[in-house]
Motif scaffolding. Structure first.
Motif, PDB file in Angstrom:
ATOM      1  N   ARG A 178       2.877 -21.223  11.976  1.00  0.00           N
ATOM      2  CA  ARG A 178       3.497 -22.105  10.990  1.00  0.00           C
ATOM      3  C   ARG A 178       4.969 -22.352  11.314  1.00  0.00           C
ATOM      4  O   ARG A 178       5.453 -23.487  11.236  1.00  0.00           O
ATOM      5  CB  ARG A 178       3.390 -21.500   9.587  1.00  0.00           C
ATOM      6  N   LEU A 179       5.672 -21.283  11.657  1.00  0.00           N
ATOM      7  CA  LEU A 179       7.086 -21.427  11.996  1.00  0.00           C
ATOM      8  C   LEU A 179       7.276 -22.284  13.239  1.00  0.00           C
ATOM      9  O   LEU A 179       8.185 -23.130  13.297  1.00  0.00           O
ATOM     10  CB  LEU A 179       7.708 -20.042  12.199  1.00  0.00           C
ATOM     11  N   ALA A 180       6.420 -22.072  14.237  1.00  0.00           N
ATOM     12  CA  ALA A 180       6.535 -22.842  15.479  1.00  0.00           C
ATOM     13  C   ALA A 180       6.305 -24.334  15.225  1.00  0.00           C
ATOM     14  O   ALA A 180       7.046 -25.192  15.742  1.00  0.00           O
ATOM     15  CB  ALA A 180       5.549 -22.306  16.513  1.00  0.00           C
ATOM     16  N   VAL A 181       5.277 -24.654  14.437  1.00  0.00           N
ATOM     17  CA  VAL A 181       4.988 -26.053  14.128  1.00  0.00           C
ATOM     18  C   VAL A 181       6.136 -26.680  13.340  1.00  0.00           C
ATOM     19  O   VAL A 181       6.555 -27.817  13.611  1.00  0.00           O
ATOM     20  CB  VAL A 181       3.657 -26.171  13.362  1.00  0.00           C
ATOM     21  N   ALA A 182       6.665 -25.940  12.359  1.00  0.00           N
ATOM     22  CA  ALA A 182       7.778 -26.468  11.559  1.00  0.00           C
ATOM     23  C   ALA A 182       9.017 -26.711  12.416  1.00  0.00           C
ATOM     24  O   ALA A 182       9.715 -27.720  12.252  1.00  0.00           O
ATOM     25  CB  ALA A 182       8.097 -25.499  10.427  1.00  0.00           C
ATOM     26  N   TRP A 209      12.638 -30.353  15.065  1.00  0.00           N
ATOM     27  CA  TRP A 209      13.379 -30.752  16.278  1.00  0.00           C
ATOM     28  C   TRP A 209      13.071 -32.196  16.666  1.00  0.00           C
ATOM     29  O   TRP A 209      13.946 -32.941  17.086  1.00  0.00           O
ATOM     30  CB  TRP A 209      13.006 -29.810  17.413  1.00  0.00           C
ATOM     31  N   ARG A 210      11.796 -32.604  16.463  1.00  0.00           N
ATOM     32  CA  ARG A 210      11.384 -33.942  16.903  1.00  0.00           C
ATOM     33  C   ARG A 210      11.712 -35.021  15.882  1.00  0.00           C
ATOM     34  O   ARG A 210      12.133 -36.129  16.242  1.00  0.00           O
ATOM     35  CB  ARG A 210       9.880 -33.927  17.185  1.00  0.00           C
ATOM     36  N   PHE A 211      11.530 -34.727  14.583  1.00  0.00           N
ATOM     37  CA  PHE A 211      11.649 -35.769  13.562  1.00  0.00           C
ATOM     38  C   PHE A 211      12.763 -35.521  12.549  1.00  0.00           C
ATOM     39  O   PHE A 211      13.012 -36.361  11.693  1.00  0.00           O
ATOM     40  CB  PHE A 211      10.326 -35.914  12.804  1.00  0.00           C
ATOM     41  N   GLY A 212      13.415 -34.364  12.591  1.00  0.00           N
ATOM     42  CA  GLY A 212      14.460 -34.038  11.625  1.00  0.00           C
ATOM     43  C   GLY A 212      14.099 -32.797  10.837  1.00  0.00           C
ATOM     44  O   GLY A 212      12.922 -32.559  10.546  1.00  0.00           O
ATOM     45  N   TRP A 213      15.124 -32.018  10.485  1.00  0.00           N
ATOM     46  CA  TRP A 213      14.866 -30.711   9.874  1.00  0.00           C
ATOM     47  C   TRP A 213      14.304 -30.801   8.460  1.00  0.00           C
ATOM     48  O   TRP A 213      13.626 -29.892   7.997  1.00  0.00           O
ATOM     49  CB  TRP A 213      16.134 -29.862   9.900  1.00  0.00           C
ATOM     50  N   GLY A 214      14.546 -31.919   7.804  1.00  0.00           N
ATOM     51  CA  GLY A 214      13.922 -32.108   6.493  1.00  0.00           C
ATOM     52  C   GLY A 214      12.410 -32.171   6.588  1.00  0.00           C
ATOM     53  O   GLY A 214      11.690 -31.571   5.785  1.00  0.00           O
ATOM     54  N   TRP A 215      11.924 -32.877   7.624  1.00  0.00           N
ATOM     55  CA  TRP A 215      10.485 -32.935   7.846  1.00  0.00           C
ATOM     56  C   TRP A 215       9.933 -31.571   8.259  1.00  0.00           C
ATOM     57  O   TRP A 215       8.801 -31.214   7.915  1.00  0.00           O
ATOM     58  CB  TRP A 215      10.155 -33.969   8.910  1.00  0.00           C
ATOM     59  N   GLY A 216      10.740 -30.818   9.001  1.00  0.00           N
ATOM     60  CA  GLY A 216      10.304 -29.476   9.369  1.00  0.00           C
ATOM     61  C   GLY A 216      10.101 -28.589   8.161  1.00  0.00           C
ATOM     62  O   GLY A 216       9.117 -27.835   8.073  1.00  0.00           O
ATOM     63  N   THR A 250       6.934 -29.555   6.417  1.00  0.00           N
ATOM     64  CA  THR A 250       5.781 -29.028   7.135  1.00  0.00           C
ATOM     65  C   THR A 250       5.547 -27.565   6.785  1.00  0.00           C
ATOM     66  O   THR A 250       4.412 -27.133   6.564  1.00  0.00           O
ATOM     67  CB  THR A 250       5.996 -29.169   8.657  1.00  0.00           C
ATOM     68  N   LEU A 251       6.633 -26.791   6.710  1.00  0.00           N
ATOM     69  CA  LEU A 251       6.516 -25.372   6.385  1.00  0.00           C
ATOM     70  C   LEU A 251       5.942 -25.168   4.983  1.00  0.00           C
ATOM     71  O   LEU A 251       5.249 -24.189   4.717  1.00  0.00           O
ATOM     72  CB  LEU A 251       7.897 -24.713   6.495  1.00  0.00           C
ATOM     73  N   GLY A 252       6.239 -26.114   4.101  1.00  0.00           N
ATOM     74  CA  GLY A 252       5.759 -25.981   2.722  1.00  0.00           C
ATOM     75  C   GLY A 252       4.466 -26.721   2.435  1.00  0.00           C
ATOM     76  O   GLY A 252       4.084 -26.868   1.264  1.00  0.00           O
TER      77      GLY A 252
END
Length: 288
Positions: A13-17, A22-29, A32-34
């Motif tokens: 989960r952490l790796a995907v987030a 990194w690719r689309f912006g930390w808000g999207w990360g 994803t985590l949530g």
């Protein structure tokens, strides 16, 4: 095994987030985590059609919020990384004992909060991590018996048996195999245990998930236990319909506004355990 699988899941989960961030912006990360919170929400929404009477939207919203926190605490911290943070407690001279039995997909870390409090009050406890993780529920009987005997040897009394989810069925399977070797039925507390099976078991993996399906032949053959407190919630997204968590003939306790994992954090369940410990210290003769 469950701890290892859950560590892999947390790191994945952490790796995907991180990758999404990194690719689309930390808000999207962060979103994803949530994402698991959105998946949990679907489990609560379906209860409006599954349970009768249906829980209100306010109850479901409150249960969902608590469940997000409880599930993260269990599956992202206590079970993968803190399984043995609280060792079994067997103090000399202990008068009462508790056996804590976890549920499907969990391990003994599920009980870390209770174990810490039991240790502080000087109560003996044993909390096994039951294996195989996805095997038959019958296979857990030997480990439960070993824990019961260990506590009986220490205190001279039958321990109070407390189980979450599938653990309640494991206790009944233990009683079927070992009940004749005990002088009297134990005091049992179950939290969200699918005594009548659950609709959600069809989505589970392993033989134990199949055994927990609604009206399964395995469930029909399980014996009842007579001195039982069953805690249940109309907002249980895992064990439903809600009435399946109530064993016929038991003392049923309804807890509103909490989900399946949240039942372990219930003040009412903890108070019931304290009452059971007080009762057992006087009602059960100490063997010399």
């Amino acid at each position: 095994m469950n701890a290892r699988l859950q560590r892999i899941w947390v790191l994945l989960r952490l790796a995907v987030a991180l990758l999404v961030g990194w690719r689309f912006g930390w808000g999207w990360g962060l979103l994803t985590l949530g994402a698991h919170a959105a998946v949990l929400a679907l489990g609560f929404v379906q209860l409006r059609w599954v349970n009768r009477p249906a829980p209100g939207w306010g109850q479901l919203l409150r249960a969902w919020g608590h469940e997000v926190v409880a599930s993260e605490l269990a599956f992202s911290w206590r079970q993968p990384w803190r399984e043995w943070a609280e060792a079994d407690h067997l103090p000399a001279g202990a008068q009462t004992g508790v056996l804590l039995v976890h549920g499907f997909g969990c391990n003994r870390g599920r009980w870390n909060g209770w174990m810490k409090k039991l240790r502080a009050q000087g109560t003996a406890f044993v909390a096994p991590s039951m294996e195989p993780a996805f095997g038959s529920i019958d296979a857990y009987a030997d480990e439960i018996e070993a824990g019961v005997r260990k506590l009986e040897a220490l205190t001279g009394r039958t321990p109070v048996l407390c189980a979450h989810s599938m653990g309640g069925l494991a206790l009944r399977a233990w009683w079927r195999k070992y009940g004749t070797g005990h002088a009297a039925p134990p005091r049992v507390i179950t939290l969200g245990s699918p005594h009548g099976g659950t609709r959600m078991a069809r989505f589970g993996q392993g033989r134990n998930a199949k055994q927990m399906r609604l009206r399964s032949p395995w469930l029909a053959e399980l014996p009842a236990v007579t001195d039982v407190d069953c805690f249940w919630t109309p907002c249980d997204q895992i064990v439903n319909p809600a009435e399946t968590a109530i064993l016929p003939g038991s003392r049923a306790h309804r807890v509103d506004g909490v989900g399946h994992m949240g039942l372990v954090h219930s003040d009412a369940a903890w108070r019931c355990l304290q009452t059971a410990l007080t009762d057992s210290s006087f009602s059960t003769p100490r063997r010399i």
